[in-house]
Design an enzyme around this catalytic site. Structure first.
Site, PDB file in Angstrom:
ATOM      1  N   CYS A 100      -1.874   9.030   4.091  1.00 44.16           N
ATOM      2  CA  CYS A 100      -1.793   8.557   2.266  1.00 44.16           C
ATOM      3  C   CYS A 100      -2.868   8.919   1.890  1.00 44.16           C
ATOM      4  CB  CYS A 100      -1.695   6.857   2.301  1.00 44.16           C
ATOM      5  SG  CYS A 100      -0.955   6.085   3.704  1.00 44.16           S
ATOM      6  N   GLU A 156       0.966  -1.057   0.251  1.00 47.86           N
ATOM      7  CA  GLU A 156      -0.026   0.059  -0.009  1.00 47.86           C
ATOM      8  C   GLU A 156       0.829   1.241   0.041  1.00 47.86           C
ATOM      9  OE1 GLU A 156      -3.371   0.981   2.945  1.00 47.86           O
ATOM     10  OE2 GLU A 156      -3.191  -1.507   3.191  1.00 47.86           O
TER      11      GLU A 156
END
Ligand SMILES: Cc1cc2nc3c(=O)[nH]c(=O)nc-3n(C[C@H](O)[C@H](O)[C@H](O)COP(=O)(O)OP(=O)(O)OC[C@H]3O[C@@H](n4cnc5c(N)ncnc54)[C@H](O)[C@@H]3O)c2cc1C
Length: 1003
Positions: free
Chosen positions: A796, A762
Site C-alpha cells: 500500500c 486502511e
C-alpha cells in the site's frame, strides 16, 4: 571462473560476537615494557606537538573543525552545504539552499581564529553570505532583499568558491593527469613519498556506471603506470579501488552474479596494474559485504596470471570484530599461494552506518565495536599480528592518530617491510615530524581524484568521521585537552572486559524496551543465511485444509465469538499481553516455517518474507506492551474532594477483522492481536488468496494461549466478508484493502439498525515522492527502486508517482531506470530474486493492460523483462506529461514520473492533495525549508524524508493515512488500541458513608 569456495575454505567468523569476549582476549595480550611505553609517550607527544604547533598542523581539516565545529549549527550547515551545493544546477534552487543553510548558523558574527587560507576563504564567503541574510526573514522576502543589495549571484559565487576551495584541498586533482602532475610537484623520493590514487565516486547503481568506473580505473592505471618512471618497487605508486564501483549488484544475496561478473573485471584491472608494476588495493567497505569481498579477492588473487606480483592487497577495518579473523584468512591464502599480499589496516569509515544497519536488521549484536577505545585496542592487536606476519604480508598502517602511529612505530622496530598511509589533505604535520624523527619510515598518501561534484559526498564522510568528538583529530584540534589525555592507552580506558560495550548504545534487541525488538537476519552473514535457507527448505507442506465458510458458518462464528466475549473481556490485561508475547516468541522461532508459507502462498522474496515475519512479531509485542499501559489499571481523573473518578477501557465485543493478501501474516496478525488485546473477541477473515498463512497464524495464537472461543477463523471471499460485516451483532470492523471495499463496508454498517459500530479502514494511495535538485542521485535511485519495485510494487505504501525537478530529471531518471534494470525478476525462492510474481493472473492481466495503455500515452523509460510463464510483471517506468494522467492506484511494479519546474512546487503539492489520497509521501531534498513547507502543506499519513518510503516499523512509524487512504488511527501506533475499546468512567462518592474522612484529617 573458479569459485574460490572450491579452492580455499571460505572466510567464516561470528558476525557480531559479544564485545566482552573479544576484550578479554585483547586485554590479555602481553603488555609492552615500561621502556617501550615511555618511548611511545615521547614519540606521540612530539607528533601531537607538531600538529598543535603550527597553523594548519594536520593539514587544513582540523582548522575547518576548529572554526566550524560539528557541534555547532554553522558546522552542520557547512557540512550539508558542502555535500550538495556543487551538484545543484539551477540558480533558484542553489539560492534557496544557500539561504536555508546560512540561516541556520551565525556565520556573520563568526570571527576566524585561524589564518589558514582554507578557513579564511570559507569564513569569508560564508560570512559575506550570512550578513545579507538576516535571521527571521522569510525565504522569499530575503531573496528579494539580497538580490537588491549585492545580487544573489555574488552570494552564490562566493559560497561555491568556498566549497571549491575545500574540494581542492582534499582532492589531489579533478583528473588523473592533474593529480599526477600535482603529486610530481610534491615528490621528494628521499622522503619515501608514495601515492595510492583513488578514483572518487559513489558505488555503481547501473551497468553503465560500473562500466564507466571500470574505464576510469583502467585509464588511471595506465596513466599512473606511465608516470611511475623507474622508482623502486616499494616506492611505486598504486591505485585503490572499490568493488562497489564495479558492479551494480554487489550484495550478498546476488553473490552468484557478483562472482561471475565482478571477479573478471577486478582481475582485468589487477593484471593491468601488475603489468605496470603498481600496487593495487581493494578498499574495505560495509560489514555485510565483507564475506563477499573476500570471495572476490580470493578468486582474483588465486588467478595464476598474477603469479610473481607483490602488489595486490586489501584494506581491513579494525573497528570490525572480525578483523583479526580476516587477517588470518588472508595470511592463509597468501601462504597457500606462496605470494606476498599487502594489507592496509584502517579503523573503518562507516561506523554510524554499521550501527544503524544492525539496529534496522534486528541483529543480536553489532559487527563493529561500540566504544572507540575498543577500535583502538583492536587496531594495535591487529598491527602486532600483521607485523609478525611480515614479509608474507606487507602491512600498511593508515591512521592520523598520533598515539596509534607512535605505538605501531614502536612495535615495528626499524626492520622495514611496512609503511604508513595518510589521506591527502590530512596529517601533513604529523607525518612530516615522523619523517624527521624516523627517516627510514615510509608514508604513502591516499589521494582522491575526481570532479569536485563527486568529491563532496566523500568530503562530508571525512569531516563527519574526523569531526566527531570521539575522533583523535577533533580532540587534537582542541587545545584545551591536555596532551596527557591524548596519551591514555585504550586498555586503560577499557580496563575490564565488561566495559567493552558502550552502555549508551543498546543492543538492537533492546532498542524499544520494555518490548523486545524482533530478531532479523543478516544476509551478509553466510552462516546465518545458509542456516535459514536450509530451515526453509526443510519445511513440510502445510497440513491445514482450507474450508470456505458458508454464510451460516460465518453467523455461527459471530455467535460463538459473542459468547466467548463474556470470558475474554474479563481476563486481565496481563493475561492477554502474556499470550501475545508467547505468540511473538513462537513466531520468531518458527520464522523459517512462515517464510516458506509466505513464499509458496504469497510469492514473497526472502527479504520481504523476513521483514513480514518480523513485523508480525513486532505487532504482538507492541500491542502487548501498549495493552499493559492502557488496560492494566484504571486511569485516575481529577475531581472534588470526597469523590473518586476513574477512566477504564474495556472490550467492545465481537470484532470482524478483514485482511489483505499483500501482508497475509503481518496485517492479519496486527489486526487480530490488537482486537484481542483490547478485550474483544475476533472473527478473522483473511484474503482468499492466502488462507494457509492465516490458518497457521490462528493455530499459533491458540497455541500461545488465546482461547478458541476468543478467536475464530472464517475463510472465504468478499461475499463472506460482506456477510460478516452485515451481521447485526458484531461490535466493529477492522479492514485493510481497497478504498472501494471500505466504502461498501461503510455503507453496510450504516444501513444496519442497532448500535452504530466503528470501522477502522486502511486503504491504498497514489503515493508520491518529490525529488529536488539538491538530492543525491545515488540515494534517490536506491530509495525509488526500493519504494516502487520491492514486493513487486504490491505494498500500500509503494511509490507510484515520482516528481523530479526538471533541471536534474534526465540524470535522475536514467540512474533510476538503470538501477531498476538490474533487478532480477523470477522465482521468489531464489535469494537473488528481487521481484517475484504478482499475486494472481487477474492482477497480472490488470497490470498488463495498464502497461499497454501507458505505452501508448506516456514516454517509456524502462520496459523490463520478466519470465514469460507465471504471473510475472516486469518493472516499468513511464513518464507522464502531467500527474492527472494517473487516476487510480496501480498495484504493481510500475512507476510513473512527472517533471516539475522548481518554481512550480506548489502546483505539485496541489496535485498531490487533489488526488484525495494521503497514505505515504517521500521527499528528497537538502533544503530544510522545502521539507518543512511540504510537511506543513500535506497531511499525508506517513512522510519519509531522504530515505525510502516503505517498510513502516511498528511503534516507530505507525502506519496509515487519511482521506481516501483510510480512517485512522494508525496501525502500530499509540491510538490504535483505544479505538478498539469502549471507555467507561466510574465516579464514587467516597464521602457517602458518613463524611469525608480524608479531608478532615488533612490538617
Ligand atoms: C590511507 C587511508 C585509507 C583508508 N581506507 C579506508 C578503507 O578502505 N575503508 C574504510 O572503511 N576506511 C578507510 N580509511 C578511513 C579510516 O578507516 C579511518 O576512519 C580514519 O583514518 C580515522 O582513523 P584514525 O586512526 O585516523 O582516527 P581515530 O580518531 O583514532 O579513530 C577513528 C575511528 O574510530 C571509530 N570509532 C569512533 N567512535 C567509535 C565507537 N564509539 N566505537 C567504535 N569505534 C568508534 C571510527 O569509526 C573510526 O574508524 C582510510 C584512511 C586512510 C588514512
Amino acid at each position: 571462473m573458479p569459485d574460490p569456495a572450491n579452492l580455499f575454505p571460505p572466510f567464516s567468523a561470528p558476525y557480531s560476537p559479544d564485545d566482552s569476549e573479544i576484550a578479554a582476549t585483547l586485554l590479555a595480550l602481553p603488555a609492552l615494557t615500561t621502556e617501550q611505553s615511555a618511548r611511545i609517550d615521547s614519540t606521540a607527544t612530539r607528533l601531537i606537538e607538531a600538529v598543535r604547533g603550527e597553523e594548519g598542523g594536520f593539514g587544513g581539516l582540523e582548522d575547518m573543525l576548529r572554526e566550524f565545529s560539528l557541534s555547532t549549527k554553522e558546522g552542520l550547515a557547512l557540512m550539508v552545504m558542502a555535500e550538495a551545493l556543487l551538484r545543484v544546477p539551477d540558480a533558484a534552487t542553489a539560492d534557496r539552499f544557500i539561504e536555508d543553510k546560512l540561516g541556520q548558523g551565525d556565520f556573520a558574527h563568526h570571527r576566524t581564529k585561524s589564518s589558514a587560507l582554507l578557513v579564511n576563504a570559507s569564513a569569508w564567503a560564508l560570512g559575506l553570505s550570512a550578513r545579507v541574510i538576516q535571521p527571521g526573514e522569510t525565504p522569499q522576502g530575503t531573496l528579494g532583499l539580497i538580490a537588491k543589495r549585492i545580487g544573489l549571484p555574488a552570494v552564490r559565487t562566493a559560497t561555491r568558491q568556498a566549497m571549491r576551495l575545500m574540494g581542492n584541498h582534499f582532492v589531489l586533482g579533478e583528473t588523473i593527469e592533474s593529480a599526477l602532475a600535482r603529486a610530481a610537484d610534491h615528490d621528494e623520493p628521499h622522503h619515501h613519498h608514495r601515492y595510492s590514487f583513488d578514483m572518487l565516486g559513489e558505488g555503481a547503481r547501473t551497468a553503465d556506471d560500473a562500466a564507466r568506473y571500470f574505464e576510469s580505473y583502467a585509464a588511471a592505471i595506465a596513466a599512473i603506470g606511465a608516470a611511475a618512471g623507474d622508482r623502486k618497487p616499494e616506492d611505486r605508486p598504486g591505485i585503490s579501488i572499490k568493488l562497489s564501483a564495479l558492479h551494480p549488484r554487489y550484495d550478498a544475496l546476488s553473490r552468484t552474479r557478483a562472482m561471475s561478473e565482478l571477479v573478471p573485471r577486478v582481475l582485468d584491472l589487477a593484471r593491468r596494474a601488475k603489468a605496470l608494476g603498481m600496487t593495487f588495493t581493494i578498499d574495505a567497505e560495509e560489514a555485510d559485504r565483507l564475506e563477499l569481498s573476500l570471495d572476490v579477492i580470493g578468486a582474483v588473487f588465486a588467478d595464476p596470471s598474477l603469479h610473481g606480483w607483490d602488489g595486490f592487497g586489501l584494506a581491513v577495518q579494525a573497528y570490525q570484530k572480525r578483523a583479526g579473523a580476516v587477517i588470518d584468512h588472508v595470511h592463509a591464502l597468501a601462504e597457500r599461494l606462496d605470494r606476498r599480499i599487502t594489507l592496509r589496516l584502517v579503523k573503518g569509515a562507516y561506523w554510524d552506518t554499521e550501527i544503524k544497519r544492525a539496529q534496522e536488521r534486528g541483529l543480536d549484536g553489532y559487527p563493529v565495536f561500540t566504544r572507540k577505545a575498543m577500535t583502538d585496542l583492536n587496531y594495535i592487536a591487529c598491527a602486532r599480528k600483521l607485523l609478525a606476519l611480515r614479509p608474507r604480508i606487507f602491512p600498511q598502517f593508515a591512521t592520523h592518530n598520533a598515539l596509534s602511529v607512535a605505538t605501531v612505530a614502536e612495535l615495528a622496530g626499524d626492520g622495514g617491510g611496512f609503511e604508513f598511509q595518510r589521506l591527502h589533505g590530512m596529517g601533513d604535520a604529523l607525518y612530516t615530524r615522523l619523517h624527521e624523527d624516523k627517516p627510514s619510515f615510509a608514508c604513502r598518501t591516499y589521494a582522491p581524484v575526481g570532479s569536485h561534484r563527486d568529491l563532496l559526498a566523500y568530503l562530508v564522510r571525512r569531516l563527519l568521521e574526523n569531526g566527531a568528538n570521539s575522533s583523535f583529530v577533533a580532540l587534537a584540534a582542541d587545545d584545551s585537552i591536555p596532551v596527557a589525555a591524548l596519551l591514555e592507552r585504550p586498555q586503560q580506558t577499557i580496563r575490564t572486559p565488561d566495559r567493552a560495550h558502550n552502555p549508551r548504545l543498546p543492543l538492537p534487541r533492546d532498542m524499544y524496551l520494555p518490548r523486545i525488538n524482533s530478531r532479523g537476519v543478516e544476509f551478509g552473514d553466510r552462516a546465518a543465511l545458509d542456516d535459514l535457507r536450509a530451515a526453509i527448505h526443510g519445511q513440510s507442506a502445510p497440513q491445514a485444509q482450507v474450508r470456505t465458510a458458508t454464510t451460516e458458518q460465518a453467523a455461527i462464528a459471530v455467535a460463538l465469538a459473542r459468547t466467548g466475549f463474556a470470558f475474554w473481556s474479563r481476563t486481565t490485561a496481563d493475561t492477554r499481553a502474556n499470550a501475545l508475547e508467547r505468540a511473538a516468541n513462537i513466531l520468531e522461532r518458527r520464522m523459517p516455517r512462515f517464510i516458506a508459507l509466505l513464499q509458496s502462498e504469497g510469492s514473497k522474496t526472502i527479504d520481504d518474507a523476513v521483514s513480514e515475519v518480523r513485523e508480525a512479531v513486532d505487532f504482538c509485542r507492541y500491542y502487548a506492551s501498549e495493552g499493559r499501559r492502557l488496560f492494566a489499571h484504571d486511569q485516575p481523573l481529577p475531581g472534588p474532594t470526597g469523590e473518586s473518578n476513574t477512566l477504564r477501557l474495556r472490550g467492545r465485543g465481537a470484532m470482524v477483522a478483514i485482511s489483505p493478501w499483500n501482508f497475509p501474516l503481518a496485517i492479519f496478525t496486527g489486526q487480530v492481536t490488537a482486537c484481542l488485546m483490547a478485550g474483544n473477541t475476533v472473527i478473522a477473515k483473511p484474503a482468499e488468496q492466502t488462507p494457509l498463512i492465516a490458518a497457521e497464524a490462528v493455530a499459533l495464537l491458540h497455541e500461545a494461549g488465546i482461547p478458541d472461543s476468543a478467536l475464530h477463523l472464517v475463510q472465504g471471499d468478499g461475499a463472506i466478508g460482506a456477510a460478516l460485516v452485515a451481521h447485526p451483532e458484531i461490535a466493529g470492523v477492522v479492514f485493510t484493502g481497497s478504498t472501494d471495499v471500505a466504502r461498501s463496508i461503510n455503507r453496510t454498517l450504516a444501513a444496519k439498525d442497532g448500535p452504530i459500530v466503528p470501522l477502522i479502514a486502511e486503504t491504498g494511495g497514489i503515493n508520491a515522492m518529490i525529488v529536488d535538485a539538491t538530492a543525491l542521485p545515488e540515494q534517490v535511485a536506491d530509495d525509488v527502486v526500493m519504494s516502487a519495485f520491492r514486493s513487486a510494487g504490491q505494498r500500500c505504501s509503494a511509490l507510484r508517482l515520482l516528481f523530479v525537478q526538471e533541471d536534474v530529471a534526465d540524470r535522475m531518471i536514467e540512474m533510476i531506470a538503470g538501477a531498476a534494470r538490474e533487478l532480477k525478476v523470477g522465482d521468489p525462492c531464489d535469494p537473488a530474486t528481487q521481484i517475484g510474481p504478482v499475486i494472481d493472473a487477474e492482477a497480472r492481466t490488470r497490470l498488463d493492460a495498464h502497461i499497454a495503455r501507458m505505452r501508448e500515452t506516456a514516454r517509456v523509460h524502462l520496459a523490463g523483462e520478466a519470465p514469460a510463464s507465471g504471473n510475472f510483471v516486469a518493472p516499468h517506468i513511464f513518464e507522464l506529461a502531467s500527474a492527472d494522467q494517473l487516476t487510480e492506484e496501480v498495484f504493481g511494479p510500475i512507476l510513473h514520473v512527472v517533471r516539475y519546474k522548481a518554481a512550480d512546487l506548489e502546483r505539485v503539492l496541489q496535485s498531490i492533495a487533489a488526488s484525495g489520497y494521503g497514505l505515504t509521501l517521500g521527499i528528497h531534498s537538502r533544503i530544510d525549508d522545502t521539507i518543512e513547507s511540504i510537511v506543513e502543506r500535506l497531511a499525508t499519513g506517513n512522510i519519509y524524508v531522504n530515505r525510502n518510503m516503505i517498510g513502516a516499523v511498528v511503534g516507530v512509524q505507525p502506519f496509515g493515512g487519511h482521506g481516501l487512504s483510510g480512517t485512522g488511527p494508525k496501525a502500530g501506533g499509540p491510538h490504535y488500541l483505544p479505538r478498539l475499546a469502549t471507555e467507561q468512567t466510574v465516579t464514587i462518592n467516597t464521602a457517602a458513608a458518613g463524611g469525608n474522612v480524608g479531608l478532615m484529617t488533612e490538617e
